[in-house]
Design a protein around this motif. Structure first.
Motif, PDB file in Angstrom:
ATOM      1  N   HIS A   1       0.852  -1.181   0.075  1.00  0.00           N
ATOM      2  CA  HIS A   1      -0.074  -0.065   0.049  1.00  0.00           C
ATOM      3  C   HIS A   1       0.923   1.291  -0.016  1.00  0.00           C
ATOM      4  O   HIS A   1       1.982   1.497   0.769  1.00  0.00           O
ATOM      5  CB  HIS A   1      -0.787  -0.086   1.248  1.00  0.00           C
ATOM      6  CG  HIS A   1      -2.139   0.999   1.152  1.00  0.00           C
ATOM      7  ND1 HIS A   1      -2.077   2.414   1.300  1.00  0.00           N
ATOM      8  CD2 HIS A   1      -3.449   0.659   0.809  1.00  0.00           C
ATOM      9  CE1 HIS A   1      -3.040   2.941   1.057  1.00  0.00           C
ATOM     10  NE2 HIS A   1      -3.912   1.898   0.667  1.00  0.00           N
ATOM     11  N   PRO A   2       0.383   2.252  -0.850  1.00  0.00           N
ATOM     12  CA  PRO A   2       1.402   3.415  -1.015  1.00  0.00           C
ATOM     13  C   PRO A   2       1.584   4.174   0.575  1.00  0.00           C
ATOM     14  O   PRO A   2       2.707   4.806   0.649  1.00  0.00           O
ATOM     15  CB  PRO A   2       0.624   4.334  -1.910  1.00  0.00           C
ATOM     16  CG  PRO A   2       0.042   3.431  -2.626  1.00  0.00           C
ATOM     17  CD  PRO A   2      -0.452   2.438  -1.817  1.00  0.00           C
ATOM     18  N   LYS A   3       0.716   4.056   1.342  1.00  0.00           N
ATOM     19  CA  LYS A   3       0.740   4.797   2.754  1.00  0.00           C
ATOM     20  C   LYS A   3       2.063   4.197   3.391  1.00  0.00           C
ATOM     21  O   LYS A   3       2.620   4.901   4.373  1.00  0.00           O
ATOM     22  CB  LYS A   3      -0.416   4.590   3.535  1.00  0.00           C
ATOM     23  CG  LYS A   3      -1.816   5.448   2.978  1.00  0.00           C
ATOM     24  CD  LYS A   3      -3.039   5.699   3.705  1.00  0.00           C
ATOM     25  CE  LYS A   3      -3.920   6.517   3.154  1.00  0.00           C
ATOM     26  NZ  LYS A   3      -5.044   6.689   3.986  1.00  0.00           N
TER      27      LYS A   3
ATOM     28  N   ALA B   1       4.981   5.827   2.068  1.00  0.00           N
ATOM     29  CA  ALA B   1       5.005   7.446   2.403  1.00  0.00           C
ATOM     30  C   ALA B   1       5.278   7.471   3.921  1.00  0.00           C
ATOM     31  O   ALA B   1       6.107   8.242   4.391  1.00  0.00           O
ATOM     32  CB  ALA B   1       3.557   7.835   2.209  1.00  0.00           C
TER      33      ALA B   1
ATOM     34  N   LYS C   1      10.632  10.538  -0.478  1.00  0.00           N
ATOM     35  CA  LYS C   1      10.668   9.055  -0.875  1.00  0.00           C
ATOM     36  C   LYS C   1      11.892   8.709  -2.080  1.00  0.00           C
ATOM     37  O   LYS C   1      12.403   7.635  -1.780  1.00  0.00           O
ATOM     38  CB  LYS C   1       9.413   8.478  -1.550  1.00  0.00           C
ATOM     39  CG  LYS C   1       8.162   8.310  -0.549  1.00  0.00           C
ATOM     40  CD  LYS C   1       6.947   7.917  -1.318  1.00  0.00           C
ATOM     41  CE  LYS C   1       6.324   9.025  -1.890  1.00  0.00           C
ATOM     42  NZ  LYS C   1       4.950   8.509  -2.570  1.00  0.00           N
TER      43      LYS C   1
ATOM     44  N   TYR D   1       6.738   2.215  -7.770  1.00  0.00           N
ATOM     45  CA  TYR D   1       5.434   2.874  -8.487  1.00  0.00           C
ATOM     46  C   TYR D   1       5.154   4.136  -7.510  1.00  0.00           C
ATOM     47  O   TYR D   1       4.801   5.102  -8.039  1.00  0.00           O
ATOM     48  CB  TYR D   1       4.227   1.889  -8.121  1.00  0.00           C
ATOM     49  CG  TYR D   1       3.203   2.421  -8.839  1.00  0.00           C
ATOM     50  CD1 TYR D   1       3.063   2.501 -10.421  1.00  0.00           C
ATOM     51  CD2 TYR D   1       1.997   2.824  -8.225  1.00  0.00           C
ATOM     52  CE1 TYR D   1       1.735   3.081 -11.063  1.00  0.00           C
ATOM     53  CE2 TYR D   1       0.834   3.262  -8.747  1.00  0.00           C
ATOM     54  CZ  TYR D   1       0.808   3.492 -10.187  1.00  0.00           C
ATOM     55  OH  TYR D   1      -0.154   3.854 -10.786  1.00  0.00           O
ATOM     56  N   SER D   2       5.488   4.024  -6.329  1.00  0.00           N
ATOM     57  CA  SER D   2       5.129   5.295  -5.114  1.00  0.00           C
ATOM     58  C   SER D   2       6.224   6.257  -5.156  1.00  0.00           C
ATOM     59  O   SER D   2       6.093   7.239  -4.701  1.00  0.00           O
ATOM     60  CB  SER D   2       5.137   4.397  -3.742  1.00  0.00           C
ATOM     61  OG  SER D   2       6.265   4.394  -3.021  1.00  0.00           O
TER      62      SER D   2
END
Length: 202
Positions: free
Chosen positions: A145-147, A150, A160, A178-179
């Motif tokens: 998950h991107p969170k 982050a 990042k 991807y993030s």
């Protein structure tokens, strides 16, 4: 990679080994009628473990569900001790971690639960240099998950793109990239060392 100033490590199967045949966990699963590896897979990839690792349920709730699912006669204390009897240190990774930490800011990003995290600190005392690890049960999400990425960058007070993430699962490596976070796939300590040398991190 010239702007990398932080290296963030996954924990399980990167800094620490996992063996479900551990004496106490193996016996727990055998008592439940499962080969240790099969029992570990059934439990580790279950919905209740996901909820435990994201903080949706606490450790005693997790135990109650596991006890019903596997018809375990054990107490919470016995279960917790067995659940943590999975980990073993990887000396080559301790050496590599210390080398990286001597040159870069280091962080941790792990899908884990409160029981396992306490045990990880006992097996890997050298990770105490990380003042703010990023743990799924604190963030409320699992990789990729991107969170999670982050949060890992924020916990290191970095952007990042300034962080290099190392993980043993390709979906997490792809998710990091991807993030916007550079990432390496971990396979062996020897390969990781070569990769870090190639990137001039070492």
């Amino acid at each position: 990679m010239h702007n990398i100033n932080t290296v963030i490590f996954d924990v399980g199967r990167v800094l620490i080994g996992i063996d479900p045949r551990g004496r106490k966990f193996g016996k727990l699963m055998t008592d439940a009628g499962y080969p240790p590896e099969e029992g570990f897979e059934r439990l580790s990839y279950s919905e209740e473990v996901r909820k435990h690792m994201t903080g949706e349920i606490d450790s005693r709730q997790f135990f109650a569900i596991a006890r019903r699912k596997f018809q375990l006669p054990h107490t919470y204390e016995e279960f917790a001790e067995a659940w943590n009897d999975l980990f073993y240190p990887i000396p080559e990774m301790e050496t590599l971690f210390r080398e990286v930490a001597a040159r870069y800011h280091v962080g941790l990003l792990s899908d884990t639960d409160p029981l396992h995290w306490r045990r990880v600190g006992e097996v890997l005392p050298f990770i105490d240099v990380v003042t703010k690890p990023t743990l799924s049960f604190d963030v409320g999400y699992l990789k990729p998950h991107p969170k999670m990425f982050a949060a890992a960058a924020a916990n290191c007070n970095r952007l990042k793109e300034e962080c290099l993430f190392i993980d043993d699962r390709i979906e997490n490596v792809d998710g990091a990239r991807y993030s916007g976070m550079p990432a390496l796939l971990f396979t062996t300590p020897e390969k990781l060392r070569k990769d870090l040398v190639g990137l001039r991190v070492l």
